[in-house]
Design an enzyme around this catalytic site. Structure first.
Site, PDB file in Angstrom:
ATOM      1  N   ASP A 122      54.900  43.875  41.894  1.00  0.00           N
ATOM      2  CA  ASP A 122      53.540  44.383  41.704  1.00  0.00           C
ATOM      3  C   ASP A 122      52.622  44.026  42.870  1.00  0.00           C
ATOM      4  O   ASP A 122      51.429  44.352  42.842  1.00  0.00           O
ATOM      5  CB  ASP A 122      52.957  43.897  40.375  1.00  0.00           C
ATOM      6  N   HIS A 123      53.178  43.385  43.898  1.00  0.00           N
ATOM      7  CA  HIS A 123      52.396  43.061  45.088  1.00  0.00           C
ATOM      8  C   HIS A 123      52.969  43.693  46.360  1.00  0.00           C
ATOM      9  O   HIS A 123      52.354  43.582  47.421  1.00  0.00           O
ATOM     10  CB  HIS A 123      52.295  41.543  45.266  1.00  0.00           C
TER      11      HIS A 123
ATOM     12  N   HIS B  84      53.498  29.370  42.454  1.00  0.00           N
ATOM     13  CA  HIS B  84      53.932  30.456  41.580  1.00  0.00           C
ATOM     14  C   HIS B  84      55.448  30.347  41.415  1.00  0.00           C
ATOM     15  O   HIS B  84      56.075  29.394  41.888  1.00  0.00           O
ATOM     16  CB  HIS B  84      53.497  31.790  42.193  1.00  0.00           C
TER      17      HIS B  84
ATOM     18  N   ASP C 169      49.345  35.266  43.519  1.00  0.00           N
ATOM     19  CA  ASP C 169      49.349  34.745  42.164  1.00  0.00           C
ATOM     20  C   ASP C 169      49.531  33.227  42.215  1.00  0.00           C
ATOM     21  O   ASP C 169      50.238  32.715  43.085  1.00  0.00           O
ATOM     22  CB  ASP C 169      50.510  35.342  41.374  1.00  0.00           C
TER      23      ASP C 169
END
Length: 301
Positions: free
Chosen positions: A64-65, A140, A210
């Protein structure tokens, strides 16, 4: 300084939300930060010129990044780009992108430079005469960095009345703007503070996503003007935040407070919630100057 949020939701893209990506415009430079799926579509929607993006920063190798990166790189080629493109991200990002380009026989029309990161300490990864970018080591599930963007101090402002009073030649103006004193023909030294005004204060922006709540970032982002900090969950899911190494809105606000940040922008929301207003309400109990990031939202500072 202008920040445009292209996407700021966690995990999967939806018809109404996009994963993480944003563009920071600072000192006439455009930096793309993370590149989730759909980034190039969001760039078009927000009327951001592809040709002005020469540096892309990827925080970590979660889909998602970064799943929008190969598409963006390919589109740049289809548009006939010739300008160099620099990509900063964790070790492995070069292998990931080059394998896709190789198997699809889609080599770029421009030079592609990879700056792979491995250090667990903050380091300078980009610098020119106007901007400096440093990593912010985060905590993370995989190796992750945030990024601190800092303007370098600009020139001092000329005090026109003062230079006229002392009859100072224009040849000295650049020296004055640079902070230098001026010696007159009779040997008198005129201090710079009499001939100029302080420059416009330089600004800074920190991107932290994140990450779990991680106070090790505080010395790096101390006194930052604008902090973007992930707030995947609300406090009601604090245990889940800890388990998945994410943060709550209250934890993001606590980091902003302890860092003495001027403004906090929340983002990376879990889509389990009905709306995002509750994130702001929770954060403001700790840090009142909180803003909500949202897809397509721009902030000028």
């Amino acid at each position: 300084m202008k920040l445009t949020i292209l996407g700021c939701y966690a995990a999967t893209p939806r018809t109404i939300t996009n994963p993480t990506s944003q563009v920071l415009e600072i000192r006439n430079r455009l930096f793309l930060i993370d590149c989730g799926e759909g980034t190039q579509v969001q760039l078009r929607k927000n009327k951001i010129k592809f040709s002005k993006i020469n540096h892309i920063f990827i925080s970590h190798l979660h889909g998602d990044h970064l799943y929008g990166l190969i598409g963006t790189i390919s589109t740049f080629s289809l548009l006939g780009r010739t300008t160099d493109l620099h990509i900063y991200g964790p070790k492995g990002i070069k292998e990931l992108i080059l394998l896709q380009l190789k198997l699809t026989e889609s080599w770029t029309t421009y030079k592609l430079f990879f700056h792979e990161l491995e250090s667990k300490e903050s380091e300078v990864i980009f610098e020119d005469n106007k901007v400096i970018v440093k990593t912010i080591p985060l905590k993370h599930r995989v190796y992750t960095n945030g990024f601190l963007f800092q303007e370098k101090p600009g020139d001092r402002k000329l005090n026109v009345e003062a230079v006229q009073q002392y009859n100072i030649h224009t040849a000295y103006f650049q020296k004055i703007k640079g902070g230098g004193d001026v010696t007159l023909d009779d040997g008198t030294v005129i201090k710079n503070k009499e001939l100029s005004f302080d420059p416009i204060p330089s600004m800074s922006y920190a991107f932290c996503s994140d990450t779990v709540y991680h106070e090790d970032v505080l010395p790096i982002i101390k006194d930052v003007d604008v902090l973007y900090h992930e707030s995947t969950f609300l406090e009601s899911e604090a245990a889940l935040a800890l388990k998945t190494l994410h943060s709550t809105a209250k934890e993001a606000a606590t980091i902003a407070l302890k860092a003495n940040a001027k403004k906090l922008i929340l983002g990376h929301y879990s889509t389990r919630y009905d709306g995002i207003e509750r994130f702001k309400v929770e954060a403001e109990t700790v840090f009142p100057n909180t803003l909500l990031g949202d897809d397509g939202r721009s902030f000028e500072f």
